[in-house]
Write a protein that holds these residues in place. Structure first.
Motif, PDB file in Angstrom:
ATOM      1  N   ASN A 269       0.966  -0.856  -0.158  1.00  0.00           N
ATOM      2  CA  ASN A 269       0.120  -0.019  -0.153  1.00  0.00           C
ATOM      3  C   ASN A 269       1.086   0.990  -0.005  1.00  0.00           C
ATOM      4  OD1 ASN A 269       0.714   0.567   2.644  1.00  0.00           O
ATOM      5  ND2 ASN A 269      -0.902  -0.997   3.709  1.00  0.00           N
ATOM      6  N   MET A 270       0.282   2.411   0.055  1.00  0.00           N
ATOM      7  CA  MET A 270       0.906   4.123  -0.406  1.00  0.00           C
ATOM      8  C   MET A 270       2.160   3.565   0.780  1.00  0.00           C
ATOM      9  SD  MET A 270       1.861   5.970  -2.604  1.00  0.00           S
ATOM     10  CE  MET A 270       0.745   5.875  -4.174  1.00  0.00           C
ATOM     11  N   GLU A 271       0.659   3.915   1.641  1.00  0.00           N
ATOM     12  CA  GLU A 271       2.143   4.232   3.531  1.00  0.00           C
ATOM     13  C   GLU A 271       3.000   3.551   3.699  1.00  0.00           C
ATOM     14  OE1 GLU A 271       0.784   3.502   8.389  1.00  0.00           O
ATOM     15  OE2 GLU A 271      -0.683   3.658   6.694  1.00  0.00           O
ATOM     16  N   ASN A 272       3.187   2.068   3.190  1.00  0.00           N
ATOM     17  CA  ASN A 272       4.070   1.016   3.412  1.00  0.00           C
ATOM     18  C   ASN A 272       5.458   1.929   1.960  1.00  0.00           C
ATOM     19  OD1 ASN A 272       3.149  -0.545   5.784  1.00  0.00           O
ATOM     20  ND2 ASN A 272       2.353  -1.684   4.296  1.00  0.00           N
ATOM     21  N   VAL A 273       4.596   1.938   0.972  1.00  0.00           N
ATOM     22  CA  VAL A 273       6.158   2.381   0.055  1.00  0.00           C
ATOM     23  C   VAL A 273       6.184   3.899   0.252  1.00  0.00           C
ATOM     24  CG1 VAL A 273       6.096   3.224  -2.501  1.00  0.00           C
ATOM     25  CG2 VAL A 273       4.506   1.134  -1.689  1.00  0.00           C
ATOM     26  N   GLU A 274       5.696   5.275   1.088  1.00  0.00           N
ATOM     27  CA  GLU A 274       5.608   6.307   0.795  1.00  0.00           C
ATOM     28  C   GLU A 274       7.219   6.343   2.256  1.00  0.00           C
ATOM     29  OE1 GLU A 274       2.869   9.199  -0.428  1.00  0.00           O
ATOM     30  OE2 GLU A 274       2.470   8.491   1.429  1.00  0.00           O
ATOM     31  N   SER A 275       6.953   5.463   3.316  1.00  0.00           N
ATOM     32  CA  SER A 275       7.865   5.368   4.542  1.00  0.00           C
ATOM     33  C   SER A 275       8.908   4.824   3.662  1.00  0.00           C
ATOM     34  CB  SER A 275       6.960   4.429   5.581  1.00  0.00           C
ATOM     35  OG  SER A 275       7.169   3.311   5.192  1.00  0.00           O
ATOM     36  N   ARG A 276       9.258   3.960   2.650  1.00  0.00           N
ATOM     37  CA  ARG A 276      10.417   3.819   2.201  1.00  0.00           C
ATOM     38  C   ARG A 276      11.281   3.998   1.459  1.00  0.00           C
ATOM     39  NH1 ARG A 276       7.097  -0.281   4.792  1.00  0.00           N
ATOM     40  NH2 ARG A 276       8.305  -1.531   6.238  1.00  0.00           N
TER      41      ARG A 276
ATOM     42  N   MET B  46       1.955   1.606 -17.626  1.00  0.00           N
ATOM     43  CA  MET B  46       2.266   2.248 -18.514  1.00  0.00           C
ATOM     44  C   MET B  46       2.726   0.620 -18.431  1.00  0.00           C
ATOM     45  SD  MET B  46       3.478   5.617 -19.021  1.00  0.00           S
ATOM     46  CE  MET B  46       3.739   5.351 -20.790  1.00  0.00           C
ATOM     47  N   ASN B  47       3.541  -0.389 -17.868  1.00  0.00           N
ATOM     48  CA  ASN B  47       4.003  -1.111 -19.000  1.00  0.00           C
ATOM     49  C   ASN B  47       3.221  -2.139 -17.964  1.00  0.00           C
ATOM     50  OD1 ASN B  47       6.909  -1.036 -20.356  1.00  0.00           O
ATOM     51  ND2 ASN B  47       6.753   0.648 -18.360  1.00  0.00           N
ATOM     52  N   GLY B  48       1.939  -2.532 -17.762  1.00  0.00           N
ATOM     53  CA  GLY B  48       1.306  -3.067 -17.751  1.00  0.00           C
ATOM     54  C   GLY B  48       2.663  -4.541 -15.823  1.00  0.00           C
ATOM     55  N   VAL B  49       3.252  -3.708 -15.765  1.00  0.00           N
ATOM     56  CA  VAL B  49       3.439  -4.366 -14.266  1.00  0.00           C
ATOM     57  C   VAL B  49       3.218  -4.294 -12.728  1.00  0.00           C
ATOM     58  CG1 VAL B  49       5.944  -4.522 -12.533  1.00  0.00           C
ATOM     59  CG2 VAL B  49       6.407  -3.424 -15.056  1.00  0.00           C
ATOM     60  N   ILE B  50       2.154  -2.980 -12.615  1.00  0.00           N
ATOM     61  CA  ILE B  50       1.792  -3.253 -11.596  1.00  0.00           C
ATOM     62  C   ILE B  50      -0.311  -2.806 -12.143  1.00  0.00           C
ATOM     63  CG2 ILE B  50       3.328  -3.074 -10.036  1.00  0.00           C
ATOM     64  CD1 ILE B  50       2.344  -0.054  -9.721  1.00  0.00           C
ATOM     65  N   GLN B  51      -1.295  -3.001 -10.722  1.00  0.00           N
ATOM     66  CA  GLN B  51      -1.933  -2.219 -10.822  1.00  0.00           C
ATOM     67  C   GLN B  51      -2.206  -1.809  -9.715  1.00  0.00           C
ATOM     68  OE1 GLN B  51      -6.001  -4.655 -11.530  1.00  0.00           O
ATOM     69  NE2 GLN B  51      -4.083  -6.048 -12.595  1.00  0.00           N
ATOM     70  N   VAL B  52      -3.113  -0.710  -9.966  1.00  0.00           N
ATOM     71  CA  VAL B  52      -3.653   0.683  -8.368  1.00  0.00           C
ATOM     72  C   VAL B  52      -4.969   0.331  -8.079  1.00  0.00           C
ATOM     73  CG1 VAL B  52      -2.768   2.692  -7.420  1.00  0.00           C
ATOM     74  CG2 VAL B  52      -1.093   1.612  -9.003  1.00  0.00           C
ATOM     75  N   ASN B  53      -5.036   0.666  -7.232  1.00  0.00           N
ATOM     76  CA  ASN B  53      -6.696  -0.041  -6.399  1.00  0.00           C
ATOM     77  C   ASN B  53      -6.509   0.810  -5.295  1.00  0.00           C
ATOM     78  OD1 ASN B  53      -7.898  -1.223  -8.827  1.00  0.00           O
ATOM     79  ND2 ASN B  53      -6.727  -3.055  -7.776  1.00  0.00           N
ATOM     80  N   GLY B  54      -6.920   2.289  -6.086  1.00  0.00           N
ATOM     81  CA  GLY B  54      -6.701   2.990  -4.360  1.00  0.00           C
ATOM     82  C   GLY B  54      -5.359   3.411  -3.593  1.00  0.00           C
ATOM     83  N   ASN B  55      -5.504   2.673  -2.870  1.00  0.00           N
ATOM     84  CA  ASN B  55      -3.735   2.935  -2.119  1.00  0.00           C
ATOM     85  C   ASN B  55      -2.938   1.316  -1.973  1.00  0.00           C
ATOM     86  OD1 ASN B  55      -4.016   5.516  -1.658  1.00  0.00           O
ATOM     87  ND2 ASN B  55      -4.694   5.735   0.266  1.00  0.00           N
ATOM     88  N   ASN B  56      -4.099   0.494  -2.897  1.00  0.00           N
ATOM     89  CA  ASN B  56      -2.898   0.010  -2.757  1.00  0.00           C
ATOM     90  C   ASN B  56      -2.172  -1.014  -3.689  1.00  0.00           C
ATOM     91  OD1 ASN B  56      -3.932  -1.343  -0.224  1.00  0.00           O
ATOM     92  ND2 ASN B  56      -5.983  -0.908  -0.646  1.00  0.00           N
ATOM     93  N   PHE B  57      -1.698  -1.826  -4.216  1.00  0.00           N
ATOM     94  CA  PHE B  57      -0.836  -1.812  -5.238  1.00  0.00           C
ATOM     95  C   PHE B  57      -0.723  -3.626  -5.215  1.00  0.00           C
ATOM     96  CE2 PHE B  57       1.016   1.731  -3.968  1.00  0.00           C
ATOM     97  CZ  PHE B  57       1.599   2.418  -4.990  1.00  0.00           C
ATOM     98  N   THR B  58      -0.828  -3.867  -6.899  1.00  0.00           N
ATOM     99  CA  THR B  58      -0.439  -5.358  -6.750  1.00  0.00           C
ATOM    100  C   THR B  58       0.413  -5.767  -7.764  1.00  0.00           C
ATOM    101  OG1 THR B  58      -2.773  -5.512  -6.621  1.00  0.00           O
ATOM    102  CG2 THR B  58      -2.240  -7.145  -7.692  1.00  0.00           C
ATOM    103  N   ILE B  59       0.962  -6.574  -7.919  1.00  0.00           N
ATOM    104  CA  ILE B  59       2.226  -6.755  -8.439  1.00  0.00           C
ATOM    105  C   ILE B  59       1.288  -7.920 -10.370  1.00  0.00           C
ATOM    106  CG2 ILE B  59       4.451  -8.216  -9.456  1.00  0.00           C
ATOM    107  CD1 ILE B  59       5.169  -7.035  -6.964  1.00  0.00           C
ATOM    108  N   ASN B  60       0.999  -7.374 -11.336  1.00  0.00           N
ATOM    109  CA  ASN B  60       0.780  -7.900 -12.490  1.00  0.00           C
ATOM    110  C   ASN B  60       1.562  -9.395 -12.640  1.00  0.00           C
ATOM    111  OD1 ASN B  60      -1.606  -6.478 -12.836  1.00  0.00           O
ATOM    112  ND2 ASN B  60      -0.419  -5.532 -13.986  1.00  0.00           N
ATOM    113  N   PRO B  61       1.006 -10.501 -12.962  1.00  0.00           N
ATOM    114  CA  PRO B  61       1.449 -12.380 -13.770  1.00  0.00           C
ATOM    115  C   PRO B  61       2.429 -11.476 -14.724  1.00  0.00           C
ATOM    116  CG  PRO B  61      -1.318 -12.700 -13.899  1.00  0.00           C
ATOM    117  CD  PRO B  61       0.161 -10.734 -13.437  1.00  0.00           C
ATOM    118  N   VAL B  62       4.113 -11.581 -15.032  1.00  0.00           N
ATOM    119  CA  VAL B  62       4.955 -11.721 -15.685  1.00  0.00           C
ATOM    120  C   VAL B  62       4.350 -11.244 -16.900  1.00  0.00           C
ATOM    121  CG1 VAL B  62       7.090 -11.948 -17.064  1.00  0.00           C
ATOM    122  CG2 VAL B  62       6.845 -12.206 -14.046  1.00  0.00           C
TER     123      VAL B  62
END
Length: 81
Positions: A32-39, A56-72
């Motif tokens: 999530n954004m909080e854990n990313v921003e703190s690091r 843009m490169n399909g690596v992640i999706q963002v849902n609100g403040n949460n991130f998901t890494i897409n399959p390679v």
């Protein structure tokens, strides 16, 4: 971590963000954004740009403040990020 991240032609900052997200997964820490921003060690502007680039490169999706890494298999190479 998938080595393919180094083959996408991403900026150093976007690659660093992916590595940070991967480290959070390894530490069983929510993506999530909080854990990313703190690091994150660069500017907020660079973080936003890196998030956009990974999306843009399909690596992640963002849902609100949460991130998901897409399959390679969804990742795409681009030089126009």
């Amino acid at each position: 971590m998938y080595r393919k991240i180094f083959e996408l032609g991403l900026s150093v900052e976007a690659t660093s963000l992916y590595l940070l997200l991967d480290a959070l997964i390894a530490a069983d820490t929510p993506l999530n954004m909080e854990n990313v921003e703190s690091r994150w060690n660069a500017t907020e502007e660079m973080l936003k740009s890196s998030i956009t680039e990974l999306q843009m490169n399909g690596v992640i999706q963002v849902n609100g403040n949460n991130f998901t890494i897409n399959p390679v298999s969804m990742w795409t190479e681009t030089k126009n990020a």
